[in-house]
Design an enzyme around this catalytic site. Structure first.
Site, short mmCIF file in Angstrom:
data_model
loop_
_atom_site.label_atom_id
_atom_site.label_comp_id
_atom_site.label_asym_id
_atom_site.label_seq_id
_atom_site.Cartn_x
_atom_site.Cartn_y
_atom_site.Cartn_z
N HIS A 277 -23.17 -45.20 -22.14
CA HIS A 277 -23.59 -44.61 -23.42
C HIS A 277 -22.97 -45.34 -24.60
O HIS A 277 -21.78 -45.68 -24.59
CB HIS A 277 -23.18 -43.13 -23.46
CG HIS A 277 -23.43 -42.47 -24.78
ND1 HIS A 277 -24.67 -42.42 -25.35
CD2 HIS A 277 -22.59 -41.87 -25.67
CE1 HIS A 277 -24.60 -41.80 -26.53
NE2 HIS A 277 -23.35 -41.47 -26.74
N SER A 278 -23.77 -45.57 -25.64
CA SER A 278 -23.28 -46.08 -26.92
C SER A 278 -22.46 -47.36 -26.75
O SER A 278 -22.95 -48.35 -26.25
CB SER A 278 -22.48 -44.97 -27.62
OG SER A 278 -22.10 -45.35 -28.91
N TYR A 279 -21.17 -47.33 -27.12
CA TYR A 279 -20.33 -48.52 -27.01
C TYR A 279 -20.12 -48.94 -25.56
O TYR A 279 -19.79 -50.09 -25.27
CB TYR A 279 -18.98 -48.29 -27.69
CG TYR A 279 -18.27 -49.56 -28.08
CD1 TYR A 279 -18.54 -50.18 -29.31
CD2 TYR A 279 -17.36 -50.16 -27.24
CE1 TYR A 279 -17.91 -51.36 -29.66
CE2 TYR A 279 -16.72 -51.34 -27.59
CZ TYR A 279 -17.00 -51.93 -28.80
OH TYR A 279 -16.37 -53.11 -29.14
N THR A 305 -27.84 -45.36 -22.74
CA THR A 305 -28.27 -44.29 -23.64
C THR A 305 -27.72 -44.59 -25.03
O THR A 305 -26.51 -44.68 -25.21
CB THR A 305 -27.79 -42.90 -23.17
OG1 THR A 305 -26.37 -42.85 -23.15
CG2 THR A 305 -28.33 -42.58 -21.78
#
Length: 365
Positions: A277-279, A305
């Protein structure tokens, strides 16, 4: 107003000088902490008078109401510190759930850490390294979240299923996966400056200069991000601290590479899967850059995501971009129906709608 005063005559200039003098003598930190209670908070959920109910929702023990951020009116900073203190307790609570409900074991990093040096940890299922079939690896985003969490805000304001990785872990185990849960934001320990003694760790003098420079660059960038989160800290003259980074785990990128080298690449699984997710997506792409052949040989598919990776800024080569197009998919925040194709400006993996806005709260998580 200052510009208008400066355009006037001598009287106005005197007023400007007086105003500047007044402003220079105002201690903004003191104003921020005026009438602010001490930053002393309970160290248990019960002390906060909250508990997670049978639905995994955080509720007040007496009233049954959801968490209230504005506990004290007009004291935003104090309320924020209270929120952060509760968040730290919840982090420990999630760790307990990973061990007691998901039956994961806690593994210390670095694997050869001496007693006095800073340490991190990850969680993994008992069969993570010996499962011959499939292994699932979970990587959260940046910020304050730790192993087992997607978003602190969702845990506090929604429920455990929305904000933690626990549903992913339980389903993976039910379907026969081994599981490894990374902890990419656990990069350093904080100690009081007056008491700070940096422990001796393994000699890194034999490291190539290029590797040392890259590690230094990553750690500086990580510190810059963390300093941003801490911008408004310390009006009450809290204790000055310094950060001692964890060897070979001083950034999310370093952490992902370290766990790959010492655990994932050593696992028996024929098929390795990632959810990032993200980073966490950026950290995975950095892992690919550093271990391209190994990742291509072992990883079957990657679910991203709201990933913040950028193939241009990270200087991702053509062969990696081609592999990502075939083996990765990025589910992004969108009002479009689930799995609807979403246009991308970058030549990497497909982007499709997650069917929700946002997928996770990645800004304040």
């Amino acid at each position: 107003m200052m510009a208008q005063l400066q355009q006037g005559g001598p009287d106005e200039k005197e007023k400007t000088t007086a105003l500047k003098d007044l402003l220079s003598r105002i201690d903004l930190d003191e104003l921020m902490k005026k009438d602010e209670p001490p930053l002393e908070f309970p160290d248990t959920l019960e002390g906060f008078e909250y508990i997670f109910n049978e639905k995994g929702q955080l509720r007040h023990i007496k009233t049954g109401e959801p968490f209230v951020f504005n506990y004290r009116e007009d004291l935003h900073r104090w309320n924020q510190k209270r929120y952060e203190a509760l968040g730290e307790i919840i982090t420990k609570y999630i760790y307990e759930l990973l061990q007691n409900e998901c039956h994961l074991k806690k593994v210390t990093l670095p694997v050869d850490a001496i007693e006095t040096e800073p340490k991190s940890f990850i969680f993994m299922s008992e069969d993570a390294l010996v499962n011959p079939d499939k292994l699932l690896v979970l990587i959260h985003g940046n910020g304050v979240v730790r192993a087992g969490q997607w978003a602190r805000r969702l845990i506090i304001n929604e429920d455990l299923d929305s904000g933690t990785q626990i549903p992913y872990i339980k389903r993976a185990i039910e379907e026969g996966y081994g599981v490894i849960v990374l902890n990419p934001n656990e990069n350093y320990i904080e100690v009081e400056k007056t008491k700070a003694q940096i422990p001796l760790s393994s000699d890194i003098s034999d490291e190539p200069a290029e590797k040392r420079e890259r590690k230094d660059k990553i750690q500086k960038e990580t510190k810059k991000r963390r300093d941003f989160y801490e911008k408004y800290r310390n009006p009450q003259k809290e204790k000055e601290t310094m950060q001692i980074y964890i060897r070979d785990n001083g950034s999310p990128e370093e952490h992902a590479i370290y766990v790959w080298d010492h655990f994932i690449s050593q696992s028996a699984a024929e098929n390795v899967f990632f959810v990032a997710h993200s980073y966490g997506g950026l950290a995975f792409v950095e892992l690919m850059i550093q271990r391209e052949a190994e990742v291509k040989n072992r990883v079957t598919a990657v679910a991203l995501t709201d990933s913040v990776h950028n193939v241009w800024h990270q200087e991702v080569g053509k062969t990696i971009r081609e592999w990502m197009r075939e083996n990765c998919c990025n589910w992004v925040s969108s009002s479009e129906p689930l799995d609807t194709s979403v246009e991308s400006m970058l030549p990497d993996c497909p982007r499709v709608s997650a069917g929700v806005t946002p997928v996770h709260d990645c800004k304040l998580s």
